[in-house]
Design a protein around this motif. Structure first.
Motif, PDB file in Angstrom:
ATOM      1  N   LEU A  26      51.295 -33.723 -10.990  1.00 17.51           N
ATOM      2  CA  LEU A  26      52.029 -34.443  -9.950  1.00 17.51           C
ATOM      3  C   LEU A  26      53.394 -33.817  -9.712  1.00 17.51           C
ATOM      4  CD1 LEU A  26      51.448 -38.112 -11.229  1.00 17.51           C
ATOM      5  CD2 LEU A  26      50.073 -36.848  -9.545  1.00 17.51           C
ATOM      6  N   LEU A  27      53.779 -33.747  -8.467  1.00 14.59           N
ATOM      7  CA  LEU A  27      55.151 -33.417  -8.098  1.00 14.59           C
ATOM      8  C   LEU A  27      55.688 -34.655  -7.385  1.00 14.59           C
ATOM      9  CD1 LEU A  27      57.345 -31.219  -8.156  1.00 14.59           C
ATOM     10  CD2 LEU A  27      56.594 -30.565  -5.855  1.00 14.59           C
ATOM     11  N   ILE A  28      56.607 -35.351  -8.045  1.00 11.08           N
ATOM     12  CA  ILE A  28      57.165 -36.598  -7.526  1.00 11.08           C
ATOM     13  C   ILE A  28      58.536 -36.282  -6.941  1.00 11.08           C
ATOM     14  CG2 ILE A  28      57.913 -38.931  -8.121  1.00 11.08           C
ATOM     15  CD1 ILE A  28      55.800 -38.826 -10.412  1.00 11.08           C
ATOM     16  N   VAL A  29      58.738 -36.681  -5.685  1.00 13.17           N
ATOM     17  CA  VAL A  29      59.936 -36.290  -4.944  1.00 13.17           C
ATOM     18  C   VAL A  29      60.561 -37.503  -4.263  1.00 13.17           C
ATOM     19  CG1 VAL A  29      60.834 -34.719  -3.181  1.00 13.17           C
ATOM     20  CG2 VAL A  29      58.716 -34.131  -4.393  1.00 13.17           C
ATOM     21  N   ASN A  30      61.889 -37.652  -4.402  1.00 12.73           N
ATOM     22  CA  ASN A  30      62.558 -38.661  -3.572  1.00 12.73           C
ATOM     23  C   ASN A  30      62.949 -37.984  -2.266  1.00 12.73           C
ATOM     24  OD1 ASN A  30      64.854 -37.350  -5.079  1.00 12.73           O
ATOM     25  ND2 ASN A  30      66.074 -38.780  -3.882  1.00 12.73           N
TER      26      ASN A  30
END
Length: 157
Positions: A26-30
């Motif tokens: 996963l690449l979690i980005v705000n």
């Protein structure tokens, strides 16, 4: 606690357990729609398209905590991302990524990988890379372009 214990709110308001992504990288980005880094949506989408069939996902979490750079309405956020950048990866409900109302997900991420400001998110487009075991392995600054993360992603796939 594990990242898979965290529940997040999808753009339609339905709750989703991150356990549904167990086994994926996963690449979690705000994110934010009206930020100087907003063109990174294009690179994030490209990564998603290139590697989703190998178990990679980008998860976008809009936030309006940095100079009000996000739309108020969730439909506007989704429409903007899809129309301007062709985003097909999941974009969740707008959240707080810092401060007293910080969501559980960003509490977890910032505890696991502290950044330049300790645990706080510095700006839009801070990115967290999570391996297939749910471990937060790297945190990237807002300035880090998605294509600079590609080798790290390939190493986890």
């Amino acid at each position: 606690m594990s990242i898979y214990d965290v529940k997040v709110e999808k753009s339609d308001g339905e709750l989703e357990s991150l356990g549904e992504h167990r086994g994926d990288v996963l690449l979690i980005v705000n994110t934010a729609s009206k930020c100087g880094f907003t063109p990174q949506f294009e690179g994030l989408q490209q990564l998603y398209e290139n590697y989703q069939d190998r178990g990679f996902k980008v998860l976008g979490f809009p936030s309006d905590q940095f100079m009000n750079q996000e739309f108020d309405n969730q439909d506007e956020i989704l429409n903007y991302c899809q129309t301007n950048y062709g985003v097909t990866f999941p974009v969740y409900k707008k959240v707080d990524v810092k401060g007293e109302n910080k969501t559980d997900l960003f509490k977890y991420l910032t505890e696991e990988k502290k950044g330049f400001l300790g645990g706080e998110i510095k700006w839009n487009f801070t990115k967290f890379l999570v391996n297939r075991n749910g471990e937060v392995v790297k945190r990237y600054s807002p300035q880090t372009k998605p294509e600079k993360i590609e080798e790290d992603i390939k190493g986890l796939l």
